[in-house]
Design a protein around this motif. Sequence first.
Motif, mmCIF file in Angstrom:
data_model
loop_
_atom_site.group_PDB
_atom_site.id
_atom_site.type_symbol
_atom_site.label_atom_id
_atom_site.label_comp_id
_atom_site.label_asym_id
_atom_site.label_seq_id
_atom_site.Cartn_x
_atom_site.Cartn_y
_atom_site.Cartn_z
ATOM 1 N N TYR A 40 0.878 -1.126 0.020
ATOM 2 C CA TYR A 40 0.162 0.061 -0.100
ATOM 3 C C TYR A 40 0.725 1.332 0.016
ATOM 4 N N ARG A 42 1.260 4.931 0.999
ATOM 5 C CA ARG A 42 0.733 5.805 1.780
ATOM 6 C C ARG A 42 1.156 7.174 2.033
ATOM 7 N N PRO A 97 -4.508 2.395 -1.206
ATOM 8 C CA PRO A 97 -5.393 1.649 -0.511
ATOM 9 C C PRO A 97 -6.975 1.271 -1.129
ATOM 10 N N THR A 98 -7.644 2.512 -1.693
ATOM 11 C CA THR A 98 -8.715 2.467 -2.541
ATOM 12 C C THR A 98 -8.502 1.514 -3.645
ATOM 13 N N ASP A 99 -7.698 1.805 -4.321
ATOM 14 C CA ASP A 99 -7.273 1.148 -5.565
ATOM 15 C C ASP A 99 -6.996 -0.504 -5.377
ATOM 16 N N ARG A 101 -8.176 -2.299 -2.990
ATOM 17 C CA ARG A 101 -9.359 -2.785 -2.645
ATOM 18 C C ARG A 101 -10.124 -3.223 -3.832
ATOM 19 N N ARG A 102 -10.383 -2.106 -4.803
ATOM 20 C CA ARG A 102 -10.951 -2.295 -6.160
ATOM 21 C C ARG A 102 -10.388 -3.360 -6.933
ATOM 22 N N CYS A 105 -11.331 -6.714 -5.081
ATOM 23 C CA CYS A 105 -12.734 -7.050 -5.344
ATOM 24 C C CYS A 105 -13.123 -7.384 -6.933
ATOM 25 N N CYS A 126 -4.210 -1.143 6.017
ATOM 26 C CA CYS A 126 -4.849 -1.273 4.719
ATOM 27 C C CYS A 126 -5.599 -2.627 4.521
ATOM 28 N N LEU A 129 -9.066 -2.979 5.656
ATOM 29 C CA LEU A 129 -9.824 -2.493 5.030
ATOM 30 C C LEU A 129 -10.504 -3.193 3.705
ATOM 31 N N ILE A 130 -9.489 -3.889 3.207
ATOM 32 C CA ILE A 130 -9.710 -4.996 2.095
ATOM 33 C C ILE A 130 -10.684 -5.896 2.574
ATOM 34 N N GLN A 137 -18.502 -7.389 -2.234
ATOM 35 C CA GLN A 137 -18.044 -7.060 -3.302
ATOM 36 C C GLN A 137 -17.790 -8.299 -4.116
#
Length: 276
Positions: A40, A42, A97-99, A101-102, A105, A126, A129-130, A137
């Motif tokens: 990740y 950060r 982190p947001t990428d 997770r995408r 999923c 992070c 979070l996933i 998802q």
Amino acid sequence: MLGNILVHLPTELPVRAAINGSISFAQSTGAHLDVVAIGYERTIIPLLAIGVTAVTSVFEVEQARALERAEAALHAFDLQARNTGISYTSRALSALPTDARRIICASARVHDMTIVTQPQGGYDSCDNLILRGILSQAGGPVLYLPPTFDGAFSIRRVGICWDGSRRAARALHDATPLLCKADTLTIIATTAPDKVPAESSTAHLGEYLAKSGLPARIVSLPASRAARRALLSLATDESLDLLVMGGYGCSQLQERLLGTASHMLRGINIPVLMSQ
């Protein structure tokens, strides 16, 4: 069939459970593993401009460090997997982190199942979070491994949590390839009988499984706030190797008794297969 399995290797949380569990699962089932580790990124850039060149350099350093963390996790996996004879591929990535997770999923949707470790409290990670978001998802079953998992994955004794809901049924059908390999099955009634549609009662589930050559006995959890604790005790008393259950939101009553998925997983020291 559970032929192609996605494995998420944590890069900020302990990785041993994911390595042991996924390799053992592949050995037990013959499944192919697609192993992914994401480091990740950060870096937070100050509001005051520090120059384009400097900003670019900071990002490049952070990306390199993130990728190193991912490669380290994959190296640990490869050291253990290379001589086991299992089929697997692996890739290391770096992402925000947001990428991340995408990515995980989206990848889960083109696999038969996803293997992850349980979310772990006390970590500002992070990875958590996933892990907390993947069930809603993935579009398929998720096998959660306890952080302490250190043995061989076994499916000799399987508990099926049942409240008659669509999500419970989805988990049941997703788990069928594993149920067929089990020695004993236990249907665990998690909801009071008068709250379950008669057509999808535990008795009807037992008849359905018996017709498929999968006899199961039925036990009931108390309809009280102690239901979650009773489930943990039952899993220990029955020496269960695996729990199968619908994801959070299975029913208002079960939600109240057992809690959300991440809450329910706390304290469970055996693998849990969930679907939603």
